[in-house]
Design a protein around this motif. Structure first.
Motif, PDB file in Angstrom:
ATOM      1  N   ALA A   8       0.842  -1.200   0.000  1.00 26.20           N
ATOM      2  CA  ALA A   8       0.000   0.000   0.000  1.00 26.20           C
ATOM      3  C   ALA A   8       0.877   1.250   0.000  1.00 26.20           C
ATOM      4  N   LYS A   9       0.255   2.406  -0.246  1.00 31.78           N
ATOM      5  CA  LYS A   9       1.059   3.601  -0.465  1.00 31.78           C
ATOM      6  C   LYS A   9       1.390   4.343   0.830  1.00 31.78           C
ATOM      7  N   LEU A  10       2.668   4.494   1.042  1.00 29.36           N
ATOM      8  CA  LEU A  10       3.163   5.264   2.179  1.00 29.36           C
ATOM      9  C   LEU A  10       3.857   6.501   1.610  1.00 29.36           C
ATOM     10  N   ALA A  11       3.525   7.667   2.162  1.00 28.13           N
ATOM     11  CA  ALA A  11       4.175   8.891   1.681  1.00 28.13           C
ATOM     12  C   ALA A  11       5.093   9.502   2.734  1.00 28.13           C
ATOM     13  N   LEU A  12       4.763   9.231   4.002  1.00 27.04           N
ATOM     14  CA  LEU A  12       5.545   9.839   5.090  1.00 27.04           C
ATOM     15  C   LEU A  12       5.771   8.824   6.202  1.00 27.04           C
ATOM     16  N   PHE A  13       7.027   8.613   6.528  1.00 29.30           N
ATOM     17  CA  PHE A  13       7.411   7.680   7.592  1.00 29.30           C
ATOM     18  C   PHE A  13       8.051   8.499   8.710  1.00 29.30           C
ATOM     19  N   VAL A  14       7.436   8.434   9.889  1.00 30.71           N
ATOM     20  CA  VAL A  14       7.920   9.212  11.036  1.00 30.71           C
ATOM     21  C   VAL A  14       8.299   8.257  12.145  1.00 30.71           C
ATOM     22  N   THR A  15       9.492   8.432  12.706  1.00 33.44           N
ATOM     23  CA  THR A  15       9.845   7.548  13.812  1.00 33.44           C
ATOM     24  C   THR A  15      10.656   8.256  14.887  1.00 33.44           C
ATOM     25  N   ASP A  16      10.374   7.853  16.123  1.00 41.02           N
ATOM     26  CA  ASP A  16      11.244   8.210  17.246  1.00 41.02           C
ATOM     27  C   ASP A  16      12.569   7.473  17.031  1.00 41.02           C
ATOM     28  N   LEU A  17      13.612   7.914  17.690  1.00 35.33           N
ATOM     29  CA  LEU A  17      14.924   7.278  17.511  1.00 35.33           C
ATOM     30  C   LEU A  17      15.240   6.285  18.645  1.00 35.33           C
ATOM     31  N   ASP A  18      15.536   6.797  19.838  1.00 32.62           N
ATOM     32  CA  ASP A  18      16.013   5.920  20.916  1.00 32.62           C
ATOM     33  C   ASP A  18      14.992   4.854  21.297  1.00 32.62           C
ATOM     34  N   ASN A  19      15.418   3.614  21.217  1.00 31.37           N
ATOM     35  CA  ASN A  19      14.575   2.458  21.566  1.00 31.37           C
ATOM     36  C   ASN A  19      13.358   2.279  20.667  1.00 31.37           C
ATOM     37  N   THR A  20      13.329   3.010  19.552  1.00 26.54           N
ATOM     38  CA  THR A  20      12.294   2.759  18.533  1.00 26.54           C
ATOM     39  C   THR A  20      13.039   2.385  17.241  1.00 26.54           C
ATOM     40  N   LEU A  21      13.564   3.377  16.525  1.00 22.15           N
ATOM     41  CA  LEU A  21      14.342   3.034  15.321  1.00 22.15           C
ATOM     42  C   LEU A  21      15.672   2.376  15.713  1.00 22.15           C
TER      43      LEU A  21
END
Ligand code: GLC
Ligand code: MG
Length: 255
Positions: A8-21
């Protein structure tokens, strides 16, 4: 090379850094491969939304093999950098009305349990403290009340069972993402946000973005999930980037 394929179509990927990404290096590498290709082939934008200052982000980026983002939301949402160098003044102007940092710091001195974080973790629009989990239950409502009695409008954000940030109302990560979405003209259902702690709750709370809570999410975020989750929110089993990949699959953004 990863075998992950976009669905499916994703246009924006947002992520926290520490202990997430960041936190599971092999999974991060797989995810980075996919994100890099998605950006090249489908123009997907990548945003990091972190509690860290710009300097502290730079230190992490150097050691953790992070892709350069299309925008950095730092200092719990109170700063946005479109180039990882110059602060975006439009966002500062947006959150500054009514902000009274010195009055907030004065009120906070009435609470012995609030221990000021180091100077490098303070921001123009962010007053940051340490507060133990045991004290938090009693102190946060009292602090909220005292700010109100002093006619101070601000948001209290408690993260990782130890950090307390006081920031402008709507100066949080979620509000910063709304601002970026409006700027880039990306709608909420084409957006996915990821997090693990209290300062990520706002990411999940504004609009119809898809949200992934990684398996290692802190107590305060899991509690939020139990009380507020909708079908747009997914609590992963795997930790960190492994949980993000699981969430991307769950929502059909990759096969
Ligand atoms: C980061 C920041 C710190 C903040 C915490 C939680 O660790 O450096 O100032 O309190 O995130 O938002
Ligand atoms: Mg985190």
């Amino acid at each position: 090379m990863s075998e992950l394929i976009t669905a499916a179509k994703l246009a924006l990927f947002v992520t926290d850094l520490d202990n997430t990404l960041v936190g599971d290096a092999p999974a991060l590498q797989v995810l980075n491969d996919w994100l890099d290709r998605s950006r090249q082939d489908h123009d997907v934008k990548i945003v990091y939304a972190t509690g860290r200052s710009l300097n502290s982000y730079r230190m992490l980026a150097a050691s953790a093999q992070l892709l350069p983002p299309d925008a950095l939301v730092s200092a719990v949402g109170t700063e946005i950098y479109l180039d990882c160098e110059n602060i975006w003044p439009a966002w500062q102007q947006h959150i500054s009305p009514g902000w009274q940092r010195s009055k907030i710091v004065e009120v906070a001195t009435h609470f012995a349990d609030l221990k000021l974080q180091p100077v490098g973790d303070q921001g123009e629009f962010k007053a940051s403290y340490y507060l133990s989990e045991a004290a938090a239950i009693e102190i946060i409502p009292r602090l909220r009340q005292e700010l109100k009695q002093n006619n101070i409008v601000a948001e209290i954000v408690y993260s990782g069972q130890k950090d307390l940030d006081i920031i402008p109302k709507n100066g949080n990560k979620g509000s910063a993402v709304q601002f970026l979405r409006n700027y880039w003209l990306i709608d909420a259902p084409s957006t996915m946000v990821c997090g693990d702690s209290g300062n990520d709750i706002s990411l999940f709370s504004y609009d119809l973005e898809y949200g992934v809570l990684v398996g290692n999410a802190h107590q305060e975020l899991k509690l939020w999930y139990e009380m507020n989750a909708t079908e747009r929110h997914y609590l992963a089993s795997a930790n960190c980037s492994g949980g993000i990949i699981e969430g991307l699959r769950y929502f059909g953004f990759l096969n």
